[in-house]
Design a protein around this motif. Structure first.
Motif, short mmCIF file in Angstrom:
data_model
loop_
_atom_site.label_atom_id
_atom_site.label_comp_id
_atom_site.label_asym_id
_atom_site.label_seq_id
_atom_site.Cartn_x
_atom_site.Cartn_y
_atom_site.Cartn_z
N ASP A 1 0.77 -1.10 -0.02
CA ASP A 1 0.04 -0.03 0.01
C ASP A 1 0.80 1.17 -0.12
O ASP A 1 0.20 2.15 -0.52
CB ASP A 1 -1.11 -0.07 1.23
CG ASP A 1 -1.95 1.13 1.28
OD1 ASP A 1 -2.79 1.19 0.36
OD2 ASP A 1 -1.90 1.78 2.27
N ARG A 2 2.16 1.21 0.34
CA ARG A 2 2.84 2.34 0.58
C ARG A 2 4.08 2.43 -0.28
O ARG A 2 4.92 3.48 0.02
CB ARG A 2 3.42 2.60 1.94
CG ARG A 2 2.22 2.36 3.09
CD ARG A 2 1.20 3.29 3.07
NE ARG A 2 -0.01 3.04 3.81
CZ ARG A 2 -0.07 3.19 5.07
NH1 ARG A 2 0.75 3.73 6.08
NH2 ARG A 2 -1.31 2.83 5.63
N TRP B 1 -0.59 10.60 -1.58
CA TRP B 1 0.72 9.98 -1.25
C TRP B 1 1.49 10.70 -0.25
O TRP B 1 2.26 10.38 0.31
CB TRP B 1 1.43 9.76 -2.70
CG TRP B 1 2.65 8.90 -2.86
CD1 TRP B 1 3.84 8.78 -2.69
CD2 TRP B 1 2.21 7.33 -2.38
NE1 TRP B 1 4.41 7.74 -2.65
CE2 TRP B 1 3.39 6.67 -2.63
CE3 TRP B 1 1.13 6.50 -2.38
CZ2 TRP B 1 3.48 5.40 -2.67
CZ3 TRP B 1 1.22 5.09 -2.65
CH2 TRP B 1 2.28 4.41 -2.54
N VAL C 1 1.08 9.96 7.75
CA VAL C 1 0.71 8.51 8.06
C VAL C 1 -0.14 8.67 9.46
O VAL C 1 0.46 9.31 10.36
CB VAL C 1 1.72 7.39 7.98
CG1 VAL C 1 1.30 6.08 8.75
CG2 VAL C 1 2.22 7.25 6.69
N PHE D 1 -3.40 4.27 1.11
CA PHE D 1 -2.59 5.28 0.20
C PHE D 1 -2.62 4.62 -1.26
O PHE D 1 -2.35 5.42 -2.28
CB PHE D 1 -1.16 5.34 0.46
CG PHE D 1 -0.89 6.21 1.68
CD1 PHE D 1 -0.75 7.60 1.58
CD2 PHE D 1 -1.23 5.78 2.86
CE1 PHE D 1 -0.53 8.24 2.80
CE2 PHE D 1 -0.89 6.49 4.11
CZ PHE D 1 -0.61 8.04 3.97
N ASN E 1 -5.05 -1.89 5.58
CA ASN E 1 -4.03 -1.53 4.62
C ASN E 1 -3.02 -2.68 4.96
O ASN E 1 -2.11 -2.79 3.81
CB ASN E 1 -3.45 -0.06 5.01
CG ASN E 1 -3.31 -0.04 6.32
OD1 ASN E 1 -2.67 -0.79 7.19
ND2 ASN E 1 -3.58 1.29 6.80
N ARG F 1 5.61 3.27 8.05
CA ARG F 1 5.00 2.51 6.83
C ARG F 1 4.77 3.82 5.80
O ARG F 1 3.69 4.25 5.38
CB ARG F 1 3.83 1.62 7.20
CG ARG F 1 4.18 0.55 7.74
CD ARG F 1 2.62 -0.09 8.33
NE ARG F 1 2.98 -1.26 9.34
CZ ARG F 1 1.87 -1.84 9.82
NH1 ARG F 1 0.66 -1.62 9.53
NH2 ARG F 1 2.37 -2.84 10.57
N ARG F 2 5.61 4.72 5.99
CA ARG F 2 5.49 6.01 5.15
C ARG F 2 5.52 5.82 3.68
O ARG F 2 6.36 4.75 3.47
CB ARG F 2 6.34 7.00 5.59
CG ARG F 2 6.16 7.49 7.02
CD ARG F 2 7.25 8.48 7.33
NE ARG F 2 7.12 8.82 8.90
CZ ARG F 2 8.02 9.77 9.39
NH1 ARG F 2 8.65 10.57 8.60
NH2 ARG F 2 7.99 10.00 10.97
N PRO F 3 4.94 6.31 2.68
CA PRO F 3 5.10 5.88 1.43
C PRO F 3 6.40 6.45 0.96
O PRO F 3 7.01 7.58 1.50
CB PRO F 3 3.90 6.85 0.60
CG PRO F 3 2.85 7.06 1.91
CD PRO F 3 3.66 7.19 2.94
#
Length: 625
Positions: free
Chosen positions: A141-142, A163, A167, A181, A214, A501-503
């Motif tokens: 997802d990220r 994006w 988070v 995301f 997610n 879990r940041r994009p």
């Protein structure tokens, strides 16, 4: 005194003839003792059906140098599938030299328990591609969005996010598992070149099955890929692209539980006489067991033969089907492997592990199976189940405790207080004890992790880029398989697992830490080029508060590694203790790598029988002996 003067043995080729020998035969084992150590006799002590037996060793090589080594060798019989052993070292009786035991945790002068014995298993080890891998973890997802993601409707359960949105990561916030995301599998496929740049050889993704979260660990089916990720077709495209580059693909499977919307569970909950009712743990009042109190994650009953057939046993099982075309997954990471098949008095964990591996290997002989375990996995390894574990206890926690910034906001993972900052001596002892508990082979084929989707980011924990690169240096040079969580290589941060879990900021490359990316790539190249880093032994040379120095030994060539968390003085090592059998001198020692910009530095020179590792600042340096 240099630690190199201590008696030494491990399970690497210099000390053990065969890492996975044949049951019923014997294997030659060797130990190395300093030439000036007054050892006159050596025995191997093992157990025959739990009864101790002793086997005499003889000297097979002796260095002429005073600072050299004496090599003792003996035959170790393999009567049991997993054989424990230690060495009894005896000096001259006339001068009262104490008897000592050489164990996997070090040398002791008392009769301790077998917990830290060396061990050799007759079960096959991990496939070569797994043992020699660099694993790259992606949280779908990220990681990346393809253009097709823009055309998909956001499901009713999800909280849509752009994006660049922050988070949501607090456990008390109900949006944390629902913030979506929209990363997808075609997005991963489009960025495989980045994995190659990092030096990864294995792509491991967290679950791709549908789930109303997610993270997708609450699967609603195991029969298809989540349409939000692009469905089965997108996963097939990813698998084809991964394999076309010569990489491998690992799936993520929850054998411990499903989601409460899973088709098996909804049938089971609908009627007491449902065929799948026994696949879960229902009480008379209709309540059910679930993972750690989360009602959305009902626990599977792997003591039920029908569930085992559906999940882990045979060609029609979930484990088997995804290893066949068009997906051709190369193996599995098993979620919550430590709890799988365990509930109170019920414990079919080992049987489940064996079933997963047996089923996977029936589909592809070189399948790789890794079990998640964030505590003591020693009772679950060295058999014919999981090849290894995600080695939090034996690698992550000691490295974290050595490199943690006291002011870091990084939150603990699985404990009520932050990981303490400890000196090198305690970290050294911790690493040795866990290696002893797991055994050489299991340690070498378990994942060395600096962080994952479940923990704080290593950059946040260390608080600086140079110290982060020290952590990466240890990840790639200590025994174990490096597993890099996507984003670590560019310096992403996060105070806990959800925040980590940041994009991936593909559109903001100016924000990347390119020096750290270059270090990861250089470490991966070194690991691929040097057998000592994938197959070599480990001898500790020097430890102080801020410095760890060790040797990775291999007949094809050995490496010297120096890691510093702070600037430190020079370290003198005896040349003779570093020589391989038959080697007369080191000569100039070639520098191979430095984790800091500016390169590996110059060669080291031996003067008057001493190799001096020069004073230096924060970083990891590697030389070829």
């Amino acid at each position: 005194m240099s630690l190199l003067r201590e008696p030494h043995h491990d399970g690497s080729p210099a000390y053990l003839d065969d890492e996975s020998p044949t049951l019923g035969w014997s294997v030659r084992v060797r130990c190395r003792v300093a030439a000036d150590d007054p050892v006159e006799r050596v025995w191997i002590r093992t157990t025959y059906d739990a009864e101790p037996t002793f086997h005499a060793c003889t000297v097979v090589a002796r260095d002429a140098r005073a600072d050299g080594s004496v090599w003792w060798e003996g035959e170790l019989p393999l009567h049991n599938p997993v054989t424990h052993y230690r060495f009894l070292l005896v000096g001259p009786e006339a001068d009262g030299s104490p008897q000592r035991w050489l164990t996997a945790a070090g040398v002791v002068d008392h009769d301790g328990p077998d917990s830290f014995d060396f061990r050799v298993t007759t079960h096959a080890g991990a496939p070569d591609w797994g043992r020699e891998a660099v694993v790259y973890q992606v949280f779908p997802d990220r990681f990346a969005r393809s253009t097709a993601a823009d055309e998909r409707e956001t499901p009713a359960w999800a909280v849509p996010a752009h994006w660049d949105d922050e988070v949501v990561f607090e456990g008390s916030d109900p949006r944390t598992p629902l913030q979506l995301f929209g990363g997808d599998l075609d997005g991963v496929t489009e960025h495989l070149d980045h994995l190659v740049e990092v030096g990864a050889t294995v792509l491991y993704t967290t679950p791709v099955f549908p789930g109303e979260s997610n993270h997708r660990y609450n699967a609603s089916t195991f029969d298809g890929v989540d349409p939000l990720l692009g469905g089965d077709a997108a996963y097939a495209r990813l698998a084809e692209a991964v394999h076309a580059r010569g990489l491998r693909l690992l799936g993520d499977l929850t054998t411990n539980h499903t989601g409460d919307t899973h088709e098996w569970f909804t049938r089971a909950a609908s009627a007491p006489d449902s065929p799948t009712r026994g696949w879960y743990y229902f009480a008379h009042d209709g309540s059910y067991e679930c993972w750690m109190g989360h009602g959305t994650l009902p626990k599977l009953n792997l003591a039920d033969p029908d569930l085992r057939a559906a999940m882990v046993e045979g060609p029609d099982s979930v484990v088997a089907r995804w290893l066949r075309p068009p997906f051709s997954v190369d193996g599995w990471r098993i979620d919550v492997a430590n709890m799988t098949g365990r509930l109170g008095a019920v414990d079919v964990n080992h049987a489940t592990a064996r079933a997963v591996r047996r089923t996977a290997e029936a589909e592809r002989g070189d399948a790789w199976v890794i079990g998640e375990h964030n505590h003591d996995a020693s009772g679950d390894l060295d058999g014919d189940g999981w090849h290894g574990t995600m080695n939090y206890s034996g690698f992550s926690w000691p490295v974290w405790s050595w490199l943690r910034d006291p002011d870091s906001p990084a939150r603990p993972f699985g404990r009520p207080v932050p990981v303490p900052r400890r000196p090198g001596q305690q970290v050294h002892r911790t690493l040795r004890e866990w290696q002893a508990r797991y055994g050489w082979q299991a340690t070498a084929q378990s994942w060395s992790i600096l962080g994952s989707h479940d923990s704080a980011r290593i950059r946040t924990l260390t608080g600086s880029a140079p110290v982060h690169r020290v952590a990466a240096g240890l990840q790639f040079t200590l025994p174990g398989v490096p597993m890099v969580f996507a984003g670590d290589e560019i310096g992403l941060e996060g105070v806990n697992g959800e925040d980590a879990r940041r994009p991936m900021p593909w559109h903001r490359r100016d924000d990347w830490d390119h020096d750290t990316l270059a270090t990861y790539a250089a470490l991966a190249r070194l690991r691929a080029a040097e057998p000592a880093l994938t197959r070599g032994g480990l001898r500790w040379a020097h430890v102080d508060d801020d410095t760890l120095v060790f040797v990775r030994e291999h007949p094809a060539g050995s490496l010297l590694v120096c890691a510093r968390r702070a600037a430190g003085g020079s370290v003198d090592l005896p040349e003779g203790a570093l020589l391989a059998t038959g080697q007369e001198a080191l000569g100039d020692v070639e520098a191979l790598l430095g984790t800091e910009p500016g390169g590996p530095g110059g060669r080291l020179k031996v003067r008057r029988g001493t190799l001096r590792v020069p004073a230096d600042g924060v970083g990891v340096r590697v030389w070829r002996l």
